[in-house]
Write a protein that holds these residues in place. Structure first.
Motif, short mmCIF file in Angstrom:
data_model
loop_
_atom_site.label_atom_id
_atom_site.label_comp_id
_atom_site.label_asym_id
_atom_site.label_seq_id
_atom_site.Cartn_x
_atom_site.Cartn_y
_atom_site.Cartn_z
N THR A 94 12.97 7.63 -16.08
CA THR A 94 13.30 8.96 -15.67
C THR A 94 12.37 10.04 -15.99
O THR A 94 12.45 11.27 -15.19
N VAL A 95 11.30 10.04 -16.75
CA VAL A 95 10.57 10.86 -17.07
C VAL A 95 9.04 10.53 -16.12
O VAL A 95 8.42 11.45 -15.76
N VAL A 96 8.82 9.38 -16.26
CA VAL A 96 7.11 8.96 -15.53
C VAL A 96 7.53 8.02 -14.29
O VAL A 96 6.50 7.84 -13.48
N GLY A 97 8.38 7.65 -14.12
CA GLY A 97 8.80 6.48 -13.15
C GLY A 97 8.19 5.26 -13.57
O GLY A 97 8.40 4.98 -14.78
N ASP A 98 7.56 4.48 -12.95
CA ASP A 98 6.77 3.11 -13.14
C ASP A 98 5.41 3.69 -13.72
O ASP A 98 4.52 3.68 -13.10
N HIS A 99 5.23 3.46 -15.11
CA HIS A 99 4.08 3.97 -15.91
C HIS A 99 2.85 3.09 -15.39
O HIS A 99 1.60 3.37 -15.33
N GLY B 280 7.07 -15.20 -12.25
CA GLY B 280 6.39 -14.12 -12.53
C GLY B 280 7.00 -13.08 -13.35
O GLY B 280 8.00 -13.52 -14.33
N THR B 281 6.51 -11.74 -13.30
CA THR B 281 7.13 -10.60 -14.10
C THR B 281 7.69 -9.75 -13.29
O THR B 281 8.69 -8.89 -14.02
N LEU B 282 7.21 -9.03 -12.42
CA LEU B 282 7.65 -7.99 -11.39
C LEU B 282 7.68 -6.83 -11.98
O LEU B 282 6.89 -5.99 -11.40
N THR B 283 8.11 -6.61 -13.27
CA THR B 283 7.88 -5.03 -13.66
C THR B 283 8.11 -5.33 -15.08
O THR B 283 8.54 -6.15 -15.98
N TYR B 284 7.57 -4.20 -15.80
CA TYR B 284 7.59 -3.90 -17.32
C TYR B 284 8.70 -3.16 -17.68
O TYR B 284 8.75 -2.83 -19.05
N SER B 285 9.55 -2.83 -16.81
CA SER B 285 10.58 -1.85 -17.18
C SER B 285 11.79 -2.05 -16.26
O SER B 285 11.61 -2.59 -15.14
N PRO C 277 0.92 -1.25 -0.06
CA PRO C 277 -0.16 0.27 0.06
C PRO C 277 0.78 1.03 -0.05
O PRO C 277 1.76 1.36 0.90
N LEU C 278 0.39 2.13 -0.96
CA LEU C 278 1.32 3.09 -1.00
C LEU C 278 0.63 4.69 -0.65
O LEU C 278 -0.75 4.94 -0.94
N TRP C 279 1.34 5.79 -0.12
CA TRP C 279 0.62 6.92 0.07
C TRP C 279 0.75 7.69 -1.20
O TRP C 279 1.71 8.02 -1.87
N VAL C 280 -0.69 7.97 -1.66
CA VAL C 280 -0.72 8.64 -2.89
C VAL C 280 -1.45 10.11 -2.56
O VAL C 280 -1.49 11.07 -3.60
N GLY C 281 -1.88 10.38 -1.47
CA GLY C 281 -2.81 11.60 -1.24
C GLY C 281 -3.88 11.31 -1.18
O GLY C 281 -4.76 10.68 -1.84
N ASN C 282 -4.73 12.56 -0.62
CA ASN C 282 -6.07 12.56 -0.74
C ASN C 282 -6.85 13.99 -1.05
O ASN C 282 -6.73 14.61 0.14
N PRO C 283 -6.97 14.38 -1.97
CA PRO C 283 -7.02 13.51 -3.31
C PRO C 283 -5.56 13.17 -3.76
O PRO C 283 -4.65 13.96 -3.55
N PRO C 284 -5.46 12.19 -4.59
CA PRO C 284 -4.00 11.51 -5.03
C PRO C 284 -3.55 12.81 -6.06
O PRO C 284 -4.34 13.71 -6.42
N HIS C 285 -2.07 12.69 -6.06
CA HIS C 285 -1.46 13.34 -6.99
C HIS C 285 -1.45 12.61 -8.32
O HIS C 285 -0.58 11.74 -8.27
N TRP C 286 -2.07 13.09 -9.28
CA TRP C 286 -2.41 12.11 -10.29
C TRP C 286 -1.32 11.88 -11.34
O TRP C 286 -1.30 10.96 -12.05
N HIS C 287 -0.23 12.90 -11.19
CA HIS C 287 0.85 12.70 -12.13
C HIS C 287 2.03 12.30 -11.50
O HIS C 287 3.12 12.27 -12.23
N ARG C 288 2.15 11.97 -10.32
CA ARG C 288 3.24 11.51 -9.70
C ARG C 288 3.15 10.12 -9.25
O ARG C 288 2.49 9.56 -8.69
N GLU C 289 4.34 9.28 -9.51
CA GLU C 289 4.44 7.94 -9.43
C GLU C 289 4.77 7.98 -7.97
O GLU C 289 5.72 8.32 -7.34
N ALA C 290 4.00 7.05 -7.16
CA ALA C 290 4.13 7.18 -5.80
C ALA C 290 5.26 6.36 -5.11
O ALA C 290 5.54 6.80 -4.05
N GLN C 291 5.81 5.51 -5.85
CA GLN C 291 7.04 4.84 -5.18
C GLN C 291 8.15 5.53 -5.31
O GLN C 291 9.07 5.77 -4.36
N SER C 292 8.58 5.82 -6.60
CA SER C 292 9.81 6.94 -6.93
C SER C 292 9.50 8.35 -6.54
O SER C 292 10.48 9.03 -6.40
#
Length: 773
Positions: A133-138, A475-480, A100-115
Motif C-alpha cells: 500500500t506504500v510502494v506497490g511492488d518494490h 516459479g515464484t511469481l511475487t515477493y509480496s 512491457p509497462l509504460w513508465v514515462g520518458n523520462p520515467p516516474h522514478w517513484h511510481r510503481e508502473a503496474q499499480s
C-alpha cells in the motif's frame, strides 16, 4: 525488543547500532538542509575517471568493436536491443517477467508502473518497502531504478551512433539525479539496489567513454557514484542479508573504487569490497559448488558476482585467491550440470527475476552465454556449451579470448550423473547436447539463514527431454502479496503433498518467514551405470506437530529412454495425498486412459506418454506458472490423488523421433503396481512396491521397491544384452512411527542393482555412486 536481541552476537549488535545511529543522524540533518542548487549533490566529485583504467578485459578494448562483433555473431541481440531502445523512447520498458509497462520518458522514478502507487519522498529508513500500500511492488520499482534497460540504447549507439540513443540515456540519468537526492526515497532503501545501479552506471560510463557527454552531467554522475559507494559502505548487509545482498554490495564497492581511482576513498572501497568477497565465498558456496540458499537463481547471481570479481581484479592488476578461483569453478560446474541442452536451468527456490548485468536480451534461466564466459575466464573448455551466444564472453573477457574458445575443439565435462551432496542437488543426465535428457532433484537442506528464499520442495523433480522442458518448477511469481506463500508451498512443486498441507508451512502474511521447526535435510543417493542411472531420496516433513511425515522417491532411468518414479509417503493417520507434475506452458496433456496421458507440444507433435498409478484416475488441471518473477502464464498440471497408502508410480516414455508415442499395459498379476510397454529399446516391465519384484535368475535375491526389466527386441549380436534388470532397494520404513528414527538414506543403502543377460548368462554389472561434497 528482547526477542529481537536474543541470539545476536555483540558484533551484530554493534554493527546494527552504528547503522541505526547513522540513519538517525541523516534524518536529523535532513531537517536542516544546506543551501545548494536543485538536483546537485552535497559533496560533488571532480568528475574525473582514470582513462587508463579498464573495468574488464573486454570493456578495456574498443566498446564499439565489441558491439559490432556481437551483432555479427548473434544478430538477435542487436534486433532485440533495438526494439528495447525504441520502446524506451516511447516510455515503455520491459521489467522482470512483467509485460512491457509504460513508465514515462523520462520515467516516474517513484511510481510503481503496474499499480500506479507513488512511493513517499522521505528518508529511506522511514519506508516499509514490503508494504504494497506504500510502494506497490518494490521489486518492480527497484528494477526500473537499476537502469539496466539503458544498456540497450548504449549498445545500439555503439553500432549506429544515432544521437537519439545517447540523448535518451542522458535525459534519463539527468532526471534520476534530480529526483533522487542521496538518502531520500525508495531508491535508497536497499544497499544492494544502490550497488547494482552503481555497477550499471560504471558500465555506461565505460562503454560510452567516447560519447559526447554533457560535462555537468558527467560530473554529477560521478559525484553520485561516490554517494552511492558511501551509502553502500555505511549500510552493508553484514547481518541484515548476508547472502547475495552482501556480495553484490561488495562488488559495487569494488566497481566504483576501480572506476573512480582518483577519489580519496577509492582504495578503501576496493579493499573493503575484495575483503568481503574473499571472506564470503567459503560461507556462501558449499565445497560441492552449490550456493547455500538452495536457489538456482541466486546461484547464478553468485557465479556472476564472483566472475566479475575475478575479471575486475585481473584487469586492475590484482589477484583473487586460489580459494575464490576454485569455488568459482565449482559454481560454474554446478550450473553446467543443471542446464538442459537448450541452456535452461530449473527454477529451484526463489527466482527474483533479475540479472547482475543484462548483456543480452535473454532471461535469467538461460545460462549458456554465462557458461561460455565462465569457460573463457577460467580456461575451462568443458564448461562451454556448444553454440552458446558470445555476448557475455565478449564483453567480460574480450574478443580474442572468446573467439579462441569458440573455435577450439569441443570439450565436455567428464561426468554425467552427479549428487552434489552438501548442497543437495541430484542430477541425472544422458549427455551434454542434442536430445539428451536431464532430471534435477532437490535432495538437501531447506536452505540457509532464515530460509527466506527457500521453497517447500523437498525431492521435487524437474525433467527436460532434449530441448523440451517437460516437468518444470512453478516459479515464484511475487515477493509480496497473497500468492507469495502459495508459490513457495508444497502444492506448487513436483513432489508429494500429504493431507493437503505443505511439508513446511510458510508463515501467513510473511513473505520470507516459515513457521518454527524446520525439518532435517533431505538425503539422496545417485547411482550411475552404462545402461541405467538412478536416484533414491528421503525427506522428512510436517515436524511442527506430533505427526511427522516421511517421503521416499525412487527414480530409475534407462539411458536415452524412459523414466520410472516411485513415490511413497508415511504419516500417522494420513488421510491421503496428491502427487503433482507441472507441465511447461507450451505443452498440452490429453487423457488416454484413467492412468495415462499423452503430452504434445504447441505444434501437436508427441513429446511423451506418461503413466500415473495412484488411488484414482489422473486429473489434468490448469493453473498459473511463473517462468520469471512477475510473469503469469497458464499451464497444465497433472494431479494424481493417493489413498492412505501414499504410494504412486509414474512412468515417462519420450516420444520417438517421428513424434509417435507408446501404449501402456497394466500387468493383470499386479494391477496396482506393474506396467508394461514396448519401444525402440525393447519390451519393458516395471514393478513398484516392496515384495512385488520381477522373476529373477536362479540364485539372485532382491528386496526392491522399484524394479525394471527390459528385454531387447533384437539380440542377434552375441554381445548385445538380451535382458537387463535395474532395481532400487526400499528407502522408507513400513511403520509410520519409525519416521522419527530416520536419519540418513545411506543407512538404508541406496545403491542400484544392475543385472544383465548376455548369451544366456546373467551377471551383475558395475555401478558407481557419483558424488561431490
Amino acid at each position: 525488543m528482547v526477542a529481537r536481541i536474543r541470539g545476536r552476537s555483540l558484533d551484530e549488535l554493534r554493527v546494527r547500532s552504528i547503522q541505526a545511529l547513522h540513519a538517525g543522524l541523516e534524518r536529523f540533518g535532513d531537517h536542516f538542509p544546506a543551501r545548494r542548487p536543485p538536483g546537485s549533490l552535497r559533496a560533488p566529485g571532480n568528475g574525473r575517471i582514470d582513462s587508463d583504467v579498464a573495468l574488464l578485459a573486454g570493456a578495456g578494448a574498443d566498446p564499439g568493436a565489441i558491439a559490432r562483433a556481437i551483432a555479427q555473431r548473434d544478430p538477435e541481440v542487436r534486433a532485440r536491443f533495438a526494439q528495447q531502445s525504441d520502446a524506451a523512447e516511447c516510455g515503455v520498458v520491459a521489467l522482470l517477467g512483467y509485460r512491457p509497462l509504460w513508465v514515462g520518458n523520462p520515467p516516474h522514478w517513484h511510481r510503481e508502473a503496474q499499480s500506479g502507487t507513488q512511493a513517499p519522498m522521505t528518508h529511506w529508513s522511514r519506508i516499509d518497502h514490503l508494504d504494497r500500500t506504500v510502494v506497490g511492488d518494490h521489486k518492480l520499482l527497484w528494477e526500473l531504478n537499476r537502469h539496466q534497460y539503458l544498456l540497450a540504447p548504449a549498445f545500439c549507439w555503439l553500432l549506429d551512433g544515432e544521437p537519439r540513443r545517447f540523448e535518451l540515456i542522458q535525459s534519463h540519468l539527468e532526471s534520476w539525479l534530480t529526483d533522487n537526492p542521496p538518502r531520500q526515497g525508495i531508491n535508497w532503501v536497499s544497499s544492494l539496489e544502490v550497488a547494482y545501479r552503481a555497477i550499471t552506471w560504471c558500465w555506461l560510463l565505460d562503454m560510452l567513454r567516447e560519447a559526447p557527454w554533457k560535462p555537468d552531467l558527467r560530473r554529477r554522475l560521478t559525484a553520485s557514484l561516490e554517494a552511492h559507494a558511501r551509502h553502500v559502505e555505511r549500510y552493508l548487509s553484514t547481518y541484515f542479508s548476508p547472502n547475495t545482498h552482501l556480495t553484490g554490495e561488495a562488488l559495487g564497492l569494488l566497481y566504483v573504487g576501480t572506476l573512480l581511482r582518483e577519489s580519496p576513498h577509492a582504495r578503501r572501497w576496493r579493499a573493503r569490497g575484495a575483503a568481503i568477497l574473499e571472506a564470503e565465498i567459503t560461507r556462501q558456496v558449499h565445497k560441492d559448488g552449490v550456493y547455500f540458499e538452495q536457489t538456482s537463481q541466486y546461484h547464478r547471481y553468485t557465479a556472476e558476482i564472483y566472475l566479475h570479481y575475478l575479471l575486475l581484479s585481473n584487469a586492475s592488476g590484482s589477484r583473487v585467491s586460489d580459494t575464490v578461483r576454485d569455488a568459482l569453478g565449482n559454481l560454474f560446474a554446478v550450473l553446467r550440470s543443471l542446464a538442459s541442452t537448450a541452456g535452461h536451468m530449473p527454477l529451484l527456490g526463489d527466482d527474483d527475476g533479475g540479472l547482475l548485468l543484462p548483456l543480452d536480451h535473454r532471461s535469467p534461466d538461460e545460462v549458456h552465454a554465462l557458461l561460455l564466459a565462465g569457460a573463457v575466464a577460467l580456461e575451462r573448455p568443458d564448461l562451454a556449451p556448444a553454440d552458446a551466444s558470445p555476448s557475455f564472453a565478449c564483453w567480460l573477457c574480450g574478443l580474442a579470448k572468446t573467439d579462441l574458445a569458440r573455435t577450439a575443439a569441443a570439450s565436455v565435462p567428464d561426468w554425467l550423473d552427479m549428487y552434489f551432496a552438501r548442497g543437495g542437488l541430484a542430477v541425472l543426465r544422458d549427455g551434454w547436447d542434442g536430445p539428451a535428457a536431464v532430471a534435477v532433484i532437490d535432495a538437501g537442506p531447506h536452505g540457509a539463514l532464515s530460509y527466506g528464499h527457500s521453497h517447500a520442495d523437498a525431492l521435487a523433480m524437474t525433467l527436460s527431454l532434449g530441448a523440451t522442458d517437460l516437468f518444470i518448477d512453478r516459479g515464484t511469481l511475487t515477493y509480496s502479496g497473497e500468492e507469495r506463500n502459495e508459490f513457495r508451498a508444497t502444492i506448487s512443486h513436483n513432489t508429494l503433498e500429504i493431507d493437503d498441507v505443505s511439508s513446511i508451512t510458510p508463515t501467513p502474511g510473511k513473505a520470507f518467514k516459515w513457521l518454527s521447526c524446520i525439518p532435517s535435510r533431505a538425503q539422496g543417493v545417485v547411482c550411475s551405470s552404462v545402461y541405467f542411472s538412478s536416484f533414491l531420496g528421503l525427506a522428512i516433513g510436517h515436524v511442527t506437530g506430533d505427526r511427522p511425515s516421511a517421503h521416499c522417491r525412487a527414480v530409475l532411468h534407462q539411458r536415452g529412454g524412459a523414466w520410472a518414479v516411485h513415490d511413497r509417503g508415511v504419516r500417522d493417520a494420513a488421510r491421503g495425498g496428491i502427487l503433482r507434475w507441472q507441465l511447461a506452458p507450451h505443452l498440452t496433456a490429453t487423457v488416454l486412459t484413467e492412468h495415462s496421458v499423452v503430452v504434445r507440444d504447441g505444434a501437436g507433435s508427441g513429446v511423451a506418454t506418461i503413466f500415473l498409478q495412484g488411488a484414482a484416475p489422473v486429473r489434468v488441471v490448469t493453473r498459473d506458472v511463473s517462468p520469471r518473477l512477475g510473469q503469469r502464464v497458464p499451464a497444465q498440471c497433472l494431479e494424481l490423488p493417493l489413498d492412505t497408502s501414499l504410494e504412486a508410480l509414474t512412468i515417462v516414455v519420450p516420444a520417438a523421433n517421428d513424434g509417435s508415442v507408446v501404449n501402456f499395459e497394466v500387468d493383470p498379476q499386479h494391477a496396482r503396481r506393474a506396467v508394461c510397454w514396448s519401444d525402440a529399446a525393447g519390451r519393458h516391465r516395471v514393478v513398484a512396491g516392496a515384495g512385488q519384484t520381477l522373476p529373477l535368475p536362479a540364485g539372485a535375491e532382491l528386496n526392491a521397491s522399484l524394479t525394471w526389466r527390459v528385454q531387447t527386441l533384437e539380440a542377434a549380436d552375441e554381445d548385445v544384452h538380451g535382458a537387463l534388470i535395474a532395481a532400487l532397494p526400499p528407502g522408507i520404513p513400513r511403520v509410520p512411527g519409525d519416521v522419527k528414527a530416520l536419519t540418513h538414506i545411506e543407512e538404508q543403502s541406496g545403491t542400484m542393482l544392475m543385472l544383465s543377460n548376455t548369451r544366456g548368462r546373467w551377471e551383475q554389472l558395475g555401478v558407481q555412486r557419483p558424488r561431490r561434497g
